[in-house]
Design a protein around this motif. Sequence first.
Motif, PDB file in Angstrom:
ATOM      1  N   ALA A  35     115.096 -55.854 -34.594  1.00 29.75           N
ATOM      2  CA  ALA A  35     115.216 -54.984 -35.774  1.00 29.75           C
ATOM      3  C   ALA A  35     116.684 -54.711 -36.095  1.00 29.75           C
ATOM      4  CB  ALA A  35     114.466 -53.678 -35.537  1.00 29.75           C
ATOM      5  N   ARG A  36     117.514 -54.508 -35.084  1.00 32.21           N
ATOM      6  CA  ARG A  36     118.934 -54.237 -35.297  1.00 32.21           C
ATOM      7  C   ARG A  36     119.678 -55.459 -35.840  1.00 32.21           C
ATOM      8  NH1 ARG A  36     121.498 -49.251 -34.538  1.00 32.21           N
ATOM      9  NH2 ARG A  36     123.246 -50.477 -33.823  1.00 32.21           N
ATOM     10  N   SER A  37     119.107 -56.645 -35.701  1.00 37.43           N
ATOM     11  CA  SER A  37     119.768 -57.862 -36.173  1.00 37.43           C
ATOM     12  C   SER A  37     119.625 -58.078 -37.678  1.00 37.43           C
ATOM     13  CB  SER A  37     119.232 -59.086 -35.419  1.00 37.43           C
ATOM     14  OG  SER A  37     117.907 -59.372 -35.822  1.00 37.43           O
ATOM     15  N   ILE A  38     118.802 -57.282 -38.339  1.00 35.90           N
ATOM     16  CA  ILE A  38     118.604 -57.423 -39.784  1.00 35.90           C
ATOM     17  C   ILE A  38     119.800 -56.802 -40.507  1.00 35.90           C
ATOM     18  CG2 ILE A  38     117.100 -56.909 -41.745  1.00 35.90           C
ATOM     19  CD1 ILE A  38     115.921 -58.815 -39.568  1.00 35.90           C
ATOM     20  N   LYS A  39     120.429 -57.592 -41.358  1.00 38.23           N
ATOM     21  CA  LYS A  39     121.633 -57.150 -42.062  1.00 38.23           C
ATOM     22  C   LYS A  39     121.480 -57.362 -43.565  1.00 38.23           C
ATOM     23  CE  LYS A  39     123.766 -56.518 -38.118  1.00 38.23           C
ATOM     24  NZ  LYS A  39     123.565 -55.257 -37.495  1.00 38.23           N
ATOM     25  N   ALA A  40     122.180 -56.553 -44.345  1.00 39.35           N
ATOM     26  CA  ALA A  40     122.194 -56.705 -45.802  1.00 39.35           C
ATOM     27  C   ALA A  40     122.645 -58.122 -46.139  1.00 39.35           C
ATOM     28  CB  ALA A  40     123.112 -55.668 -46.437  1.00 39.35           C
ATOM     29  N   VAL A  76     101.810 -44.920 -29.235  1.00 41.10           N
ATOM     30  CA  VAL A  76     103.229 -45.043 -29.544  1.00 41.10           C
ATOM     31  C   VAL A  76     103.377 -45.961 -30.748  1.00 41.10           C
ATOM     32  CG1 VAL A  76     105.470 -45.827 -28.700  1.00 41.10           C
ATOM     33  CG2 VAL A  76     103.879 -44.683 -27.150  1.00 41.10           C
ATOM     34  N   ALA A  77     104.070 -45.482 -31.774  1.00 41.14           N
ATOM     35  CA  ALA A  77     104.245 -46.275 -32.989  1.00 41.14           C
ATOM     36  C   ALA A  77     105.728 -46.344 -33.351  1.00 41.14           C
ATOM     37  CB  ALA A  77     103.462 -45.662 -34.140  1.00 41.14           C
ATOM     38  N   ASN A  78     106.156 -47.514 -33.748  1.00 38.10           N
ATOM     39  CA  ASN A  78     107.507 -47.731 -34.239  1.00 38.10           C
ATOM     40  C   ASN A  78     107.401 -48.285 -35.650  1.00 38.10           C
ATOM     41  OD1 ASN A  78     108.678 -47.008 -31.792  1.00 38.10           O
ATOM     42  ND2 ASN A  78     108.618 -49.090 -31.009  1.00 38.10           N
ATOM     43  N   SER A  79     108.193 -47.752 -36.563  1.00 42.12           N
ATOM     44  CA  SER A  79     108.178 -48.229 -37.943  1.00 42.12           C
ATOM     45  C   SER A  79     109.595 -48.335 -38.468  1.00 42.12           C
ATOM     46  CB  SER A  79     107.407 -47.267 -38.853  1.00 42.12           C
ATOM     47  OG  SER A  79     106.068 -47.197 -38.475  1.00 42.12           O
ATOM     48  N   ILE A  80     109.834 -49.382 -39.222  1.00 47.14           N
ATOM     49  CA  ILE A  80     111.085 -49.517 -39.958  1.00 47.14           C
ATOM     50  C   ILE A  80     110.748 -50.021 -41.350  1.00 47.14           C
ATOM     51  CG2 ILE A  80     112.574 -49.937 -37.951  1.00 47.14           C
ATOM     52  CD1 ILE A  80     112.506 -52.941 -38.736  1.00 47.14           C
ATOM     53  N   VAL A  95     117.380 -48.231 -37.469  1.00 49.49           N
ATOM     54  CA  VAL A  95     116.553 -48.442 -36.286  1.00 49.49           C
ATOM     55  C   VAL A  95     116.911 -47.396 -35.238  1.00 49.49           C
ATOM     56  CG1 VAL A  95     115.823 -50.090 -34.531  1.00 49.49           C
ATOM     57  CG2 VAL A  95     116.548 -50.907 -36.794  1.00 49.49           C
ATOM     58  N   PRO A  96     116.019 -46.443 -34.999  1.00 52.92           N
ATOM     59  CA  PRO A  96     116.302 -45.389 -34.015  1.00 52.92           C
ATOM     60  C   PRO A  96     116.514 -45.960 -32.620  1.00 52.92           C
ATOM     61  CG  PRO A  96     114.326 -44.886 -35.269  1.00 52.92           C
ATOM     62  CD  PRO A  96     114.707 -46.285 -35.603  1.00 52.92           C
ATOM     63  N   TYR A  97     117.426 -45.347 -31.883  1.00 53.28           N
ATOM     64  CA  TYR A  97     117.680 -45.781 -30.514  1.00 53.28           C
ATOM     65  C   TYR A  97     116.434 -45.615 -29.651  1.00 53.28           C
ATOM     66  CZ  TYR A  97     120.138 -46.657 -26.182  1.00 53.28           C
ATOM     67  OH  TYR A  97     120.525 -47.205 -24.989  1.00 53.28           O
ATOM     68  N   SER A  98     115.537 -44.728 -30.053  1.00 59.08           N
ATOM     69  CA  SER A  98     114.300 -44.501 -29.277  1.00 59.08           C
ATOM     70  C   SER A  98     113.419 -45.753 -29.224  1.00 59.08           C
ATOM     71  CB  SER A  98     113.509 -43.333 -29.854  1.00 59.08           C
ATOM     72  OG  SER A  98     113.106 -43.615 -31.175  1.00 59.08           O
ATOM     73  N   PHE A  99     113.644 -46.722 -30.113  1.00 60.40           N
ATOM     74  CA  PHE A  99     112.881 -47.962 -30.079  1.00 60.40           C
ATOM     75  C   PHE A  99     113.272 -48.810 -28.877  1.00 60.40           C
ATOM     76  CE2 PHE A  99     111.574 -48.813 -34.761  1.00 60.40           C
ATOM     77  CZ  PHE A  99     111.071 -47.549 -34.862  1.00 60.40           C
ATOM     78  N   LYS A 100     114.492 -48.638 -28.401  1.00 66.03           N
ATOM     79  CA  LYS A 100     115.003 -49.472 -27.317  1.00 66.03           C
ATOM     80  C   LYS A 100     114.283 -49.146 -26.022  1.00 66.03           C
ATOM     81  CE  LYS A 100     119.231 -51.300 -25.378  1.00 66.03           C
ATOM     82  NZ  LYS A 100     119.140 -52.671 -25.792  1.00 66.03           N
ATOM     83  N   VAL A 101     113.798 -50.174 -25.370  1.00 70.25           N
ATOM     84  CA  VAL A 101     113.107 -50.039 -24.095  1.00 70.25           C
ATOM     85  C   VAL A 101     113.997 -50.666 -23.037  1.00 70.25           C
ATOM     86  CG1 VAL A 101     111.063 -50.644 -22.773  1.00 70.25           C
ATOM     87  CG2 VAL A 101     110.880 -50.187 -25.220  1.00 70.25           C
ATOM     88  N   ASP A 102     114.302 -49.878 -22.005  1.00 66.26           N
ATOM     89  CA  ASP A 102     115.153 -50.412 -20.930  1.00 66.26           C
ATOM     90  C   ASP A 102     114.367 -51.224 -19.958  1.00 66.26           C
ATOM     91  OD1 ASP A 102     117.482 -49.246 -21.944  1.00 66.26           O
ATOM     92  OD2 ASP A 102     116.966 -47.332 -21.011  1.00 66.26           O
TER      93      ASP A 102
END
Length: 102
Positions: A35-40, A76-80, A95-102
């Motif tokens: 998700a973080r890789s998506i750019k304008a 648990v739901a993630n949405s962007i 993209v909230p940091y809470s989406f990141k799973v360690d």
Amino acid sequence: MLRNTNWKTLAIAALTSILFSACASAGTTFNWDQARSIKAGMTEEEVIEKIGKPYAITAQGQRQVWLYSHANASGVANSISLIMKNGRVFEAPRVPYSFKVD
């Protein structure tokens, strides 16, 4: 041979099991890095290649809102969402940091 009552009970149990397993995971699976890789400026094809097809698309004038949402069985739901204009990402998702799973 099963009696009608037993057959109906088994059929209902099987259908319920199928429905619950289908609900165990819903939407488009994506992770934080994807998700973080998506750019304008990215094309629709590039977005789909990175995170798959959107769960839903809505129109807002000349723009489209692409919604990505994923929920699992534990609730648990993630949405962007991202804004597309003329076939390209106009506004990249937050993209909230809470989406990141360690």
